[in-house]
Enzyme design. Structure first.
Site, mmCIF file in Angstrom:
data_model
loop_
_atom_site.group_PDB
_atom_site.id
_atom_site.type_symbol
_atom_site.label_atom_id
_atom_site.label_comp_id
_atom_site.label_asym_id
_atom_site.label_seq_id
_atom_site.Cartn_x
_atom_site.Cartn_y
_atom_site.Cartn_z
ATOM 1 N N LYS A 1 0.954 -1.419 0.101
ATOM 2 C CA LYS A 1 -0.062 -0.032 0.073
ATOM 3 C C LYS A 1 0.795 1.275 0.044
ATOM 4 O O LYS A 1 0.705 2.034 -0.930
ATOM 5 C CB LYS A 1 -0.642 -0.085 1.354
ATOM 6 C CG LYS A 1 -1.842 0.880 1.291
ATOM 7 C CD LYS A 1 -3.147 0.469 2.316
ATOM 8 C CE LYS A 1 -2.262 0.359 3.613
ATOM 9 N NZ LYS A 1 -2.731 1.115 4.675
ATOM 10 N N ARG B 1 -11.889 3.559 9.394
ATOM 11 C CA ARG B 1 -11.766 2.059 9.880
ATOM 12 C C ARG B 1 -13.238 1.651 10.291
ATOM 13 O O ARG B 1 -13.241 0.299 10.393
ATOM 14 C CB ARG B 1 -10.780 2.132 11.135
ATOM 15 C CG ARG B 1 -9.319 1.986 10.613
ATOM 16 C CD ARG B 1 -8.560 0.958 11.214
ATOM 17 N NE ARG B 1 -7.441 0.757 10.655
ATOM 18 C CZ ARG B 1 -6.283 1.120 10.844
ATOM 19 N NH1 ARG B 1 -6.104 2.360 11.466
ATOM 20 N NH2 ARG B 1 -5.128 0.624 9.978
ATOM 21 N N ARG C 1 10.297 -9.775 4.712
ATOM 22 C CA ARG C 1 10.652 -8.369 5.145
ATOM 23 C C ARG C 1 11.243 -8.151 6.554
ATOM 24 O O ARG C 1 12.060 -7.637 6.776
ATOM 25 C CB ARG C 1 9.185 -7.541 5.021
ATOM 26 C CG ARG C 1 9.486 -6.119 5.365
ATOM 27 C CD ARG C 1 8.472 -5.050 4.960
ATOM 28 N NE ARG C 1 7.156 -5.213 5.954
ATOM 29 C CZ ARG C 1 6.200 -4.712 5.727
ATOM 30 N NH1 ARG C 1 5.868 -3.830 4.783
ATOM 31 N NH2 ARG C 1 5.332 -4.487 6.908
ATOM 32 N N ARG D 1 11.550 -5.324 12.349
ATOM 33 C CA ARG D 1 10.257 -5.122 12.803
ATOM 34 C C ARG D 1 9.724 -6.257 13.369
ATOM 35 O O ARG D 1 9.616 -7.406 12.732
ATOM 36 C CB ARG D 1 9.188 -4.569 11.838
ATOM 37 C CG ARG D 1 9.099 -2.978 11.353
ATOM 38 C CD ARG D 1 8.263 -2.567 10.607
ATOM 39 N NE ARG D 1 6.826 -2.950 10.810
ATOM 40 C CZ ARG D 1 5.570 -2.456 10.107
ATOM 41 N NH1 ARG D 1 5.865 -1.587 9.068
ATOM 42 N NH2 ARG D 1 4.440 -2.906 10.372
ATOM 43 N N ARG E 1 -2.533 -10.245 12.361
ATOM 44 C CA ARG E 1 -2.594 -8.872 11.644
ATOM 45 C C ARG E 1 -3.661 -8.827 10.409
ATOM 46 O O ARG E 1 -4.327 -7.978 10.163
ATOM 47 C CB ARG E 1 -1.271 -8.345 11.378
ATOM 48 C CG ARG E 1 -0.513 -7.643 12.558
ATOM 49 C CD ARG E 1 0.802 -7.274 12.297
ATOM 50 N NE ARG E 1 1.271 -6.469 11.357
ATOM 51 C CZ ARG E 1 2.382 -6.574 10.578
ATOM 52 N NH1 ARG E 1 3.353 -7.478 10.743
ATOM 53 N NH2 ARG E 1 2.465 -5.614 9.663
#
Ligand code: IMP
Ligand code: MG
Length: 369
Positions: free
Chosen positions: A193, A268, A307, A313, A325
């Protein structure tokens, strides 16, 4: 909505309303004038339509003439008023009523008073169909006012934007924002995104508003809204929608000249989607599309784990966390998908392939909006 030259205008005062207002003005003026024969002076060009309709309604004998002044350039009034046609008849001892289409800064009116300074009229009165009190900077009395309006540019019924619009029988107001393409961008974690938002922003000259970034910016700079937001976040509470909407409002206003926005991270919930619709409506605009990048769960998991090896992360390192998630994303967006689909504004785009291919697919959707 109408377009004149490069600008968009929305309906503001209908022909019927104008007619009612004229009726009222004619009655007030006829009552005050009594049995005298007044001279109505229209200020050209703007007041030709008003003057014509006005005198047709005037119930008793009257005279009609014009003065021609020019001041406006595009959307702005200038100090420099040109007198193109002045008074062409003797007005000594006459009751004179000026008919103005609109009084804005009052510069034109000042020139009218200058013209009449040496005329020995019996009385000079000012009537105007439209009046912008916030813009008016002079002290001359306005004897008859049709409609008070906000300080926004209008066209129609004699009023023009660079020559166009005078012939319209009703009045239009300039849109708060001009023509925009506003997107709500969605995608599960790992769908790309952020990458795509960057490309779309460049390609379509859109402003990318990521609510997360906006929050961080406002908190870092300790704006009033940032401080307010922080007070909730620090207590571990959700920031109320209104606070977020106020921040978005400020962002939209700051970028009113943009070609449009990419909203990212908001809305949201259903309530937020409604609030966003309301915000865009107040800006004379709308959300044109919700675009969701669609990527198969297994591909996402693979991408994120990949990633995670380099990004550092923590939430990209654990497969269970990743799957959760993704699930949260679908739980959240399902409602929004329904919300936008109900308005025919939901577009799912295949998010698997090269970056260029995906940009192409997104562009195909945007180009059709
Ligand atoms: P003023 O001299 O600033 O009071 O402006 C008066 C003249 O400016 C009017 O007679 C119009 O010709 C023009 N004007 C003021 N506001 C508008 C508007 O909103 N639309 C079109 N013309 C306007
Ligand atoms: Mg005028």
């Amino acid at each position: 909505m109408i377009k004149l030259h490069d600008k968009y205008f929305k309906p503001f005062v209908s022909a019927k309303e104008i007619d009612n207002v004229l009726e009222r003005l004619v009655n007030e003026i006829a009552k005050d004038v009594g049995d005298e024969i007044p001279v109505f002076i229209g200020i050209l060009n703007g007041s030709f339509m008003l003057t014509s309709d006005f005198v047709k309604k005037y119930p008793k004998p009257c005279e009609v003439t014009f003065i021609k002044l020019a001041s406006y350039e595009g959307l702005k009034s200038t100090e420099d008023i040109q007198r193109l046609i002045g008074i062409t008849q003797d007005l000594t001892d006459r009751t004179v009523i000026i008919l103005e289409d609109i009084i804005d800064t009052g510069n034109t009116l000042k020139e009218v008073h200058r013209i009449f300074k040496n005329e020995k009229v019996k009385s000079l009165k000012i009537a105007t169909l439209f009046y912008k009190p916030e813009a008016y900077k002079k002290d001359f009395k306005l004897h008859y006012v049709g409609i008070e309006i906000p300080d926004k540019f209008i066209v129609g019924y004699g009023l023009d934007y660079d020559g166009l619009g005078r012939n319209l029988p009703e009045v239009y107001q300039i849109k708060e924002t001009q023509h925009m393409t506003n997107l709500v961008l969605f995608g599960p974690p790992g769908a790309g995104k952020g990458t795509q938002a960057e490309f779309l922003k460049e390609k379509y000259n859109l402003v990318h508003i990521s609510t997360g970034d906006v929050f961080r910016f406002n908190m870092k700079n300790e704006t009033a809204l940032g401080t307010l937001a922080k007070s909730y976040i620090e207590k571990g509470q959700l920031v109320p929608d209104q606070v977020t909407i106020d921040m978005l409002n400020a962002e939209v206003e700051k970028n009113a000249q943009a070609n449009g926005f990419i909203f990212d991270g908001f809305p949201r919930t259903n309530a937020q989607a409604q609030a966003l619709d309301k915000l865009m409506d107040s800006k004379d605009s709308q959300i044109n599309a919700m675009i969701a990048l669609e990527v198969d769960d297994e591909v996402l998991v693979k991408r994120l784990l990949e990633r995670g090896k380099t990004s550092g992360r923590k939430d990209d390192a654990d497969e269970t966390v990743i799957r959760n998630r993704i699930k949260v994303y679908y739980d959240e967006t399902a409602i929004l998908k329904d919300y936008f689909a109900a308005q025919d504004k939901y577009f799912g785009v295949d998010g698997v392939g090269s970056i260029e291919d995906i940009t192409e697919r997104l562009s195909a959707v945007i180009n059709k909006l």
